[in-house]
Design a protein around this motif. Sequence first.
Motif, PDB file in Angstrom:
ATOM      1  N   SER A  12      42.572   1.698 -40.034  1.00 56.20           N
ATOM      2  CA  SER A  12      43.413   1.926 -38.853  1.00 56.20           C
ATOM      3  C   SER A  12      42.631   1.791 -37.541  1.00 56.20           C
ATOM      4  N   MET A  52      50.747   3.324 -29.979  1.00 44.53           N
ATOM      5  CA  MET A  52      51.507   2.093 -29.721  1.00 44.53           C
ATOM      6  C   MET A  52      51.418   1.655 -28.256  1.00 44.53           C
ATOM      7  N   ASP A  83      42.220  -0.456 -30.186  1.00 47.48           N
ATOM      8  CA  ASP A  83      41.692   0.913 -30.211  1.00 47.48           C
ATOM      9  C   ASP A  83      40.272   0.973 -30.792  1.00 47.48           C
ATOM     10  N   ARG A 108      45.663  17.131 -44.519  1.00 42.30           N
ATOM     11  CA  ARG A 108      47.057  17.359 -44.120  1.00 42.30           C
ATOM     12  C   ARG A 108      47.971  17.236 -45.329  1.00 42.30           C
ATOM     13  N   HIS A 111      49.867  13.755 -46.364  1.00 47.65           N
ATOM     14  CA  HIS A 111      49.073  12.541 -46.132  1.00 47.65           C
ATOM     15  C   HIS A 111      48.190  12.342 -47.365  1.00 47.65           C
ATOM     16  N   SER A 133      46.568   5.179 -43.673  1.00 44.70           N
ATOM     17  CA  SER A 133      47.406   5.074 -42.471  1.00 44.70           C
ATOM     18  C   SER A 133      48.384   3.913 -42.545  1.00 44.70           C
ATOM     19  N   ALA A 134      49.543   4.124 -41.952  1.00 42.82           N
ATOM     20  CA  ALA A 134      50.566   3.069 -41.935  1.00 42.82           C
ATOM     21  C   ALA A 134      50.219   1.932 -40.970  1.00 42.82           C
ATOM     22  N   ARG A 135      49.082   2.016 -40.315  1.00 42.49           N
ATOM     23  CA  ARG A 135      48.628   0.860 -39.529  1.00 42.49           C
ATOM     24  C   ARG A 135      48.500  -0.360 -40.451  1.00 42.49           C
ATOM     25  N   GLU A 336      45.863  15.032 -35.786  1.00 39.69           N
ATOM     26  CA  GLU A 336      45.480  13.722 -35.262  1.00 39.69           C
ATOM     27  C   GLU A 336      46.617  13.312 -34.338  1.00 39.69           C
ATOM     28  N   ARG A 337      46.331  12.408 -33.447  1.00 39.18           N
ATOM     29  CA  ARG A 337      47.426  11.813 -32.666  1.00 39.18           C
ATOM     30  C   ARG A 337      48.400  11.179 -33.661  1.00 39.18           C
ATOM     31  N   SER A 338      49.689  11.280 -33.418  1.00 39.95           N
ATOM     32  CA  SER A 338      50.623  10.764 -34.428  1.00 39.95           C
ATOM     33  C   SER A 338      51.988  10.413 -33.840  1.00 39.95           C
ATOM     34  N   ASP A 339      52.827   9.851 -34.701  1.00 44.67           N
ATOM     35  CA  ASP A 339      54.218   9.573 -34.334  1.00 44.67           C
ATOM     36  C   ASP A 339      55.071  10.793 -34.679  1.00 44.67           C
TER      37      ASP A 339
HETATM   38  C1  EPS Z   1      49.255   6.832 -38.482  1.00 42.19           C
HETATM   39  C2  EPS Z   1      48.849   7.529 -37.335  1.00 42.19           C
HETATM   40  C3  EPS Z   1      49.009   6.957 -35.979  1.00 42.19           C
HETATM   41  C4  EPS Z   1      50.117   5.924 -35.993  1.00 42.19           C
HETATM   42  C5  EPS Z   1      49.732   4.924 -37.076  1.00 42.19           C
HETATM   43  C6  EPS Z   1      49.955   5.545 -38.413  1.00 42.19           C
HETATM   44  O1  EPS Z   1      47.857   6.249 -35.564  1.00 42.19           O
HETATM   45  P1  EPS Z   1      46.708   6.922 -34.696  1.00 42.19           P
HETATM   46  O2  EPS Z   1      46.043   7.901 -35.609  1.00 42.19           O
HETATM   47  O3  EPS Z   1      45.789   5.800 -34.301  1.00 42.19           O
HETATM   48  O4  EPS Z   1      47.374   7.554 -33.514  1.00 42.19           O
HETATM   49  O5  EPS Z   1      50.260   5.318 -34.739  1.00 42.19           O
HETATM   50  O6  EPS Z   1      50.481   3.751 -36.978  1.00 42.19           O
HETATM   51  C7  EPS Z   1      49.877   2.682 -36.394  1.00 42.19           C
HETATM   52  C8  EPS Z   1      48.688   2.705 -35.814  1.00 42.19           C
HETATM   53  C9  EPS Z   1      50.683   1.469 -36.454  1.00 42.19           C
HETATM   54  O7  EPS Z   1      50.231   0.419 -35.988  1.00 42.19           O
HETATM   55  O8  EPS Z   1      51.804   1.556 -36.987  1.00 42.19           O
HETATM   56  C10 EPS Z   1      48.998   7.389 -39.822  1.00 42.19           C
HETATM   57  O9  EPS Z   1      48.246   8.341 -39.941  1.00 42.19           O
HETATM   58  O10 EPS Z   1      49.579   6.899 -40.815  1.00 42.19           O
END
Ligand code: EPS
Length: 388
Positions: A12, A52, A83, A108, A111, A133-135, A336-339
């Motif tokens: 990711s 995003m 990033d 977590r 996860h 990660s879904a990245r 973590e930073r997340s959606d």
């Molecule tokens: C994700 C956590 C977040 C999401 C990510 C999936 O990323 P970060 O930790 O960098 O804030 O934004 O999704 C993406 C980066 C993406 O491109 O879809 C996770 O933990 O699964």
Amino acid sequence: MGRIRFFTAGESHGRGIFAYLEGIPANLELKEEEINRELFRRQKGYGRGGRMLIERDKVDFLSGVRFGKTIGSPILMAVWNRDYENWREVMKPFGEPPKNYKPFTKPRPGHGDLAGGIKFFQRDLRNVLERASARETVGRVLAGSVCKQFLKKLGIVIGSYVISIGELSPPIKEGDLLKRFELAELSEVRFPDPSRDEEFKFYIDFAKERGESLGGSFEVFAIGLPPGFGSYTSWDLRLDGRIAQSIMSIQAIKAVEIGLGAKVSTLVGSKVHDQIAWSEERGFYRLSNNLGGTEAGVSNGMALLIRAHMKPIPTLKNPLQSVDIETKEVVKAGRERSDVVAVPSASVVAESMLAITLTDVILEKIGGDFMEEVLKRWREYLNYVKNF
Ligand code: EPS
């Protein structure tokens, strides 16, 4: 997989996400901007987090394409992570971690952190979460959008729309699948009625304020696949099974249905099975599509209709109980930073997975090493089906 070989690589916050795609016939015209458009669709959706705002996903072709056409060799594509600049020291392949670096030790719930740490004997759970990660779905969209362009040449259209987020599932207006798709494209949450957007956004904001996350459901479809793809002769050749695997493999998906799905178990036979009709113009067709386009693991010529259900994002602003893997103390899970929600993005990813699976299934039956050959055989097959 039959004819197509498809893999992704990348962490990711590493250099980038990569997709390897082999088996696409030569001479397929590719539009780079189409792939970038698909990548952008995946990034959108109300409820995504700060990441995003950093990324502007764009494809970089590393092999397999010359002057806008495939040449039959493996296609390697990259999306470079913007990033990475912020993670360079933490993610570098060699050398020592930075001085103040703290391993991730508070898994977590929901996860892959703990299960993955045990599996690979990693005491810094970052080594798990980076790939779980879904990245990673960027790679699926890279390969999927090449496959979509292949399917388009055969007249096959793939689309999707969200049907619910959390418990919010407004009724969907009647209308064919293409109309729903068209409307979903105009909605910030990909719901096929943009006039509901404010309702969805309010609901998502409310969850966010409470430090919560949300899941939801979506439908993905393919129109234009003739009867006869997939097979009932062996378990691993069944089209429904292959589709289910490809959609279930998307991060956070916990259930996949085809056609009426779970509902078929509650209805009598006469309300489930799609009655058969014939006309000069259409050949064989069905009076309904309750079985979502497959019978006995073989396509029946009706639209493929798949429904998938996604769990809420595991990273919570008000974290759940966990246990630190080093101290064994009960702690709050790592943050973590997340959606807040990523269901709209998952629906776009599902289009790609369906495209890859259908490309595989079609090439396995029709064959052909270059597009002219594939298209000739495709037309012959369509003719055969019409005259059956
Ligand atoms: C994700 C956590 C977040 C999401 C990510 C999936 O990323 P970060 O930790 O960098 O804030 O934004 O999704 C993406 C980066 C993406 O491109 O879809 C996770 O933990 O699964």
